[in-house]
Design a protein around this motif. Sequence first.
Motif, PDB file in Angstrom:
ATOM      1  N   GLN A  40      54.414  10.609  49.914  1.00 43.64           N
ATOM      2  CA  GLN A  40      54.439   9.144  49.855  1.00 43.64           C
ATOM      3  C   GLN A  40      54.075   8.534  51.202  1.00 43.64           C
ATOM      4  O   GLN A  40      53.384   7.509  51.264  1.00 43.64           O
ATOM      5  N   SER A  44      50.977   6.170  51.833  1.00 41.32           N
ATOM      6  CA  SER A  44      51.195   4.831  52.381  1.00 41.32           C
ATOM      7  C   SER A  44      50.357   4.605  53.634  1.00 41.32           C
ATOM      8  O   SER A  44      49.858   3.501  53.863  1.00 41.32           O
ATOM      9  N   ASP A  48      48.351   1.580  52.632  1.00 35.62           N
ATOM     10  CA  ASP A  48      49.002   0.392  53.188  1.00 35.62           C
ATOM     11  C   ASP A  48      48.765   0.200  54.678  1.00 35.62           C
ATOM     12  O   ASP A  48      49.200  -0.819  55.235  1.00 35.62           O
ATOM     13  N   THR A 106      48.738  -4.845  49.282  1.00 36.44           N
ATOM     14  CA  THR A 106      49.346  -3.664  49.892  1.00 36.44           C
ATOM     15  C   THR A 106      50.813  -3.936  50.203  1.00 36.44           C
ATOM     16  O   THR A 106      51.293  -5.071  50.104  1.00 36.44           O
ATOM     17  N   TYR A 107      51.533  -2.865  50.586  1.00 38.55           N
ATOM     18  CA  TYR A 107      52.942  -3.026  50.958  1.00 38.55           C
ATOM     19  C   TYR A 107      53.023  -3.695  52.326  1.00 38.55           C
ATOM     20  O   TYR A 107      52.416  -3.238  53.297  1.00 38.55           O
TER      21      TYR A 107
END
Length: 233
Positions: A40, A44, A48, A106-107
């Motif tokens: 993850q 990310s 992200d 995105t985050y």
Amino acid sequence: MKWSFIIQQKLKAALILSLIMLVIILGTMVSKNNIKGIDQSFSSIYKDRLLPATTIIYLTENLYNKRLSLEKYLLSETPVTKRDIQGDLSGYDQNIDSLIKSFEGTYLVEQEAKSLVALKNRIQEYVLLEKMIINLCQAGHLSDGKSLFEGAGANTFQRTILNLNELTAIQSHVGQELITESKGNMASVHNIMAFQISIAVVVGLIILTLIKNSQIISKPKVKKMKEQNFNLN
């Protein structure tokens, strides 16, 4: 007595092996969770952090192109229609809107979200200034348009670039945190693997000990049977 001793040994061995199996299962679950966290984190970093960083580059490029287009319009010796310059600026605005929407998908950490809101506000301010500059020029007030471009326009543009720089700094900081987290998870996986190997060695030693004990117990029994056979003879 010997049989009770053997049973006790087997029960102890079964209990120890059960505990070891439980520890191994728990260790495997923790390792699986850590590996998932590593996956993850890397995902990310790409989705992200890396992609938004590229988006910031394109945003900067479009903002500079907008300003250069307006500057050429102000300094051009040949007449440029309002429709032409507005068409050029509108094309850049569409690109910028698309890039910002991509960035918003995105985050975003809290500070990142605040900085993005500030960036959008600066961009809207600059668009309004562009319209005012063009209207002044079309009304024959070219010098006033240039003054607005070099004054308030330049200040707003610089603040917009500062917002982009702030977003870049946040991207770098959060990306570094993700890398640190991944390294921690990887170290945890390595430690668990080393522990599981140690457990496997312990299991092997326990099995060898049980085999040895069973041999020690069986030898007197064999010896006793030989003595009984000798007495019968």
